[in-house]
Scaffold this motif. Structure first.
Motif, PDB file in Angstrom:
ATOM      1  N   LEU A   4       0.849  -1.177   0.000  1.00  9.92           N
ATOM      2  CA  LEU A   4       0.000   0.000   0.000  1.00  9.92           C
ATOM      3  C   LEU A   4       0.891   1.235   0.000  1.00  9.92           C
ATOM      4  N   LEU A   5       0.792   1.977  -1.058  1.00  8.10           N
ATOM      5  CA  LEU A   5       1.556   3.218  -1.150  1.00  8.10           C
ATOM      6  C   LEU A   5       0.585   4.359  -0.992  1.00  8.10           C
ATOM      7  N   LEU A   6       0.792   5.124   0.004  1.00  7.91           N
ATOM      8  CA  LEU A   6      -0.100   6.240   0.259  1.00  7.91           C
ATOM      9  C   LEU A   6       0.543   7.522  -0.233  1.00  7.91           C
ATOM     10  N   SER A   7      -0.209   8.224  -0.998  1.00  6.45           N
ATOM     11  CA  SER A   7       0.268   9.490  -1.502  1.00  6.45           C
ATOM     12  C   SER A   7      -0.711  10.558  -1.044  1.00  6.45           C
ATOM     13  N   LEU A   8      -0.277  11.346  -0.124  1.00  6.50           N
ATOM     14  CA  LEU A   8      -1.163  12.361   0.424  1.00  6.50           C
ATOM     15  C   LEU A   8      -0.778  13.726  -0.136  1.00  6.50           C
ATOM     16  N   ILE A  45      -7.061  18.908   2.755  1.00  4.41           N
ATOM     17  CA  ILE A  45      -7.698  18.088   1.724  1.00  4.41           C
ATOM     18  C   ILE A  45      -6.590  17.259   1.084  1.00  4.41           C
ATOM     19  N   GLY A  46      -6.889  16.009   0.774  1.00  5.14           N
ATOM     20  CA  GLY A  46      -5.876  15.161   0.170  1.00  5.14           C
ATOM     21  C   GLY A  46      -6.492  13.951  -0.490  1.00  5.14           C
ATOM     22  N   GLN A  47      -5.659  13.182  -1.141  1.00  4.55           N
ATOM     23  CA  GLN A  47      -6.117  11.964  -1.814  1.00  4.55           C
ATOM     24  C   GLN A  47      -5.134  10.842  -1.499  1.00  4.55           C
ATOM     25  N   VAL A  48      -5.674   9.659  -1.214  1.00  4.38           N
ATOM     26  CA  VAL A  48      -4.861   8.470  -0.951  1.00  4.38           C
ATOM     27  C   VAL A  48      -4.990   7.563  -2.169  1.00  4.38           C
ATOM     28  N   VAL A  49      -3.831   7.186  -2.738  1.00 10.99           N
ATOM     29  CA  VAL A  49      -3.807   6.322  -3.923  1.00 10.99           C
ATOM     30  C   VAL A  49      -2.826   5.179  -3.700  1.00 10.99           C
ATOM     31  N   ASP A  50      -2.958   4.109  -4.490  1.00 12.10           N
ATOM     32  CA  ASP A  50      -2.029   2.983  -4.389  1.00 12.10           C
ATOM     33  C   ASP A  50      -0.851   3.193  -5.341  1.00 12.10           C
ATOM     34  N   ALA A  51       0.009   2.185  -5.457  1.00 10.39           N
ATOM     35  CA  ALA A  51       1.214   2.288  -6.283  1.00 10.39           C
ATOM     36  C   ALA A  51       0.896   2.506  -7.760  1.00 10.39           C
ATOM     37  N   ALA A  52      -0.274   2.062  -8.195  1.00 13.73           N
ATOM     38  CA  ALA A  52      -0.690   2.240  -9.593  1.00 13.73           C
ATOM     39  C   ALA A  52      -1.485   3.523  -9.775  1.00 13.73           C
ATOM     40  N   ASN A  53      -1.530   4.362  -8.742  1.00 18.18           N
ATOM     41  CA  ASN A  53      -2.221   5.648  -8.758  1.00 18.18           C
ATOM     42  C   ASN A  53      -3.743   5.521  -8.773  1.00 18.18           C
ATOM     43  N   TYR A  54      -4.273   4.387  -8.283  1.00 20.92           N
ATOM     44  CA  TYR A  54      -5.716   4.203  -8.146  1.00 20.92           C
ATOM     45  C   TYR A  54      -6.139   4.663  -6.757  1.00 20.92           C
ATOM     46  N   ASN A  73     -13.303   8.165  -4.245  1.00 24.86           N
ATOM     47  CA  ASN A  73     -12.201   8.694  -5.042  1.00 24.86           C
ATOM     48  C   ASN A  73     -10.906   8.806  -4.239  1.00 24.86           C
ATOM     49  N   GLY A  74     -10.907   8.271  -3.014  1.00 21.81           N
ATOM     50  CA  GLY A  74      -9.730   8.339  -2.160  1.00 21.81           C
ATOM     51  C   GLY A  74      -9.504   9.700  -1.535  1.00 21.81           C
ATOM     52  N   VAL A  75     -10.480  10.576  -1.634  1.00 14.13           N
ATOM     53  CA  VAL A  75     -10.339  11.956  -1.169  1.00 14.13           C
ATOM     54  C   VAL A  75     -10.824  12.088   0.278  1.00 14.13           C
ATOM     55  N   PHE A  76     -10.111  12.910   1.044  1.00 17.86           N
ATOM     56  CA  PHE A  76     -10.546  13.251   2.400  1.00 17.86           C
ATOM     57  C   PHE A  76     -10.480  14.754   2.582  1.00 17.86           C
ATOM     58  N   ILE A  77     -11.343  15.249   3.455  1.00 19.69           N
ATOM     59  CA  ILE A  77     -11.366  16.663   3.828  1.00 19.69           C
ATOM     60  C   ILE A  77     -11.509  16.735   5.340  1.00 19.69           C
ATOM     61  N   ILE A  78     -10.625  17.454   5.967  1.00 22.57           N
ATOM     62  CA  ILE A  78     -10.718  17.707   7.405  1.00 22.57           C
ATOM     63  C   ILE A  78     -10.684  19.216   7.606  1.00 22.57           C
ATOM     64  N   ASN A  79     -11.710  19.729   8.260  1.00 20.68           N
ATOM     65  CA  ASN A  79     -11.787  21.157   8.551  1.00 20.68           C
ATOM     66  C   ASN A  79     -11.472  21.409  10.024  1.00 20.68           C
ATOM     67  N   ASN A  80     -10.782  22.498  10.280  1.00 23.74           N
ATOM     68  CA  ASN A  80     -10.464  22.954  11.642  1.00 23.74           C
ATOM     69  C   ASN A  80      -9.708  21.935  12.478  1.00 23.74           C
ATOM     70  N   THR A  91      -1.905  10.416  10.111  1.00 22.72           N
ATOM     71  CA  THR A  91      -1.846   8.967   9.935  1.00 22.72           C
ATOM     72  C   THR A  91      -2.913   8.541   8.946  1.00 22.72           C
ATOM     73  N   ALA A  92      -2.600   7.506   8.184  1.00 27.29           N
ATOM     74  CA  ALA A  92      -3.544   6.912   7.230  1.00 27.29           C
ATOM     75  C   ALA A  92      -3.493   5.406   7.453  1.00 27.29           C
ATOM     76  N   LYS A  93      -4.662   4.821   7.772  1.00 27.34           N
ATOM     77  CA  LYS A  93      -4.731   3.374   8.024  1.00 27.34           C
ATOM     78  C   LYS A  93      -5.847   2.762   7.193  1.00 27.34           C
ATOM     79  N   LYS A  94      -5.527   1.651   6.575  1.00 28.80           N
ATOM     80  CA  LYS A  94      -6.499   0.880   5.800  1.00 28.80           C
ATOM     81  C   LYS A  94      -6.551  -0.514   6.395  1.00 28.80           C
ATOM     82  N   ARG A  95      -7.713  -0.894   6.817  1.00 23.80           N
ATOM     83  CA  ARG A  95      -7.903  -2.239   7.377  1.00 23.80           C
ATOM     84  C   ARG A  95      -8.012  -3.236   6.234  1.00 23.80           C
ATOM     85  N   VAL A  96      -7.091  -4.175   6.170  1.00 22.08           N
ATOM     86  CA  VAL A  96      -7.062  -5.184   5.112  1.00 22.08           C
ATOM     87  C   VAL A  96      -7.625  -6.486   5.684  1.00 22.08           C
TER      88      VAL A  96
END
Length: 97
Positions: A4-8, A45-54, A73-80, A91-96
């Motif tokens: 899992l490659l996270l690109s924020l 605001i950011g986007q989390v993608v895998d190694a193939a950019n999905y 779409n792998g997008v997150f938004i956190i305000n304040n 931190t970014a966690k994905k339960r597999v």
């Protein structure tokens, strides 16, 4: 997903003209604030993608005390989110299953 490659991609969306101190005007820890600044609230605001950019859905993103899940779409938004002027721990966690 074995690897899992996270690109924020994070963007600070807003700035306040009075970011030099926390709510009471004094840093909570002098040594820490010398290095990272005072506590401030920021939008992310950011986007989390895998190694193939999905995009990766349902990743838990935590910034400060704020937690959200990425959308389809792998997008997150956190305000304040409460972070420091020069430092934010994310931190970014994905339960597999």
């Amino acid at each position: 997903m074995k690897y899992l490659l996270l690109s924020l991609l994070l963007f600070v969306l807003s700035c306040s003209p009075n970011d030099d101190s926390n709510s009471d005007g004094n840093p909570t820890n002098d040594k820490f604030s010398e290095n990272f600044g005072n506590e401030v609230n920021r939008d992310f605001i950011g986007q989390v993608v895998d190694a193939a950019n999905y995009p990766i859905q349902n990743v838990t993103i935590k910034i400060g005390s704020s937690t959200v899940q990425t959308d389809i779409n792998g997008v997150f938004i956190i305000n304040n989110a409460s972070v420091y002027q020069k430092f934010a721990f994310i931190t970014a966690k994905k339960r597999v299953i």
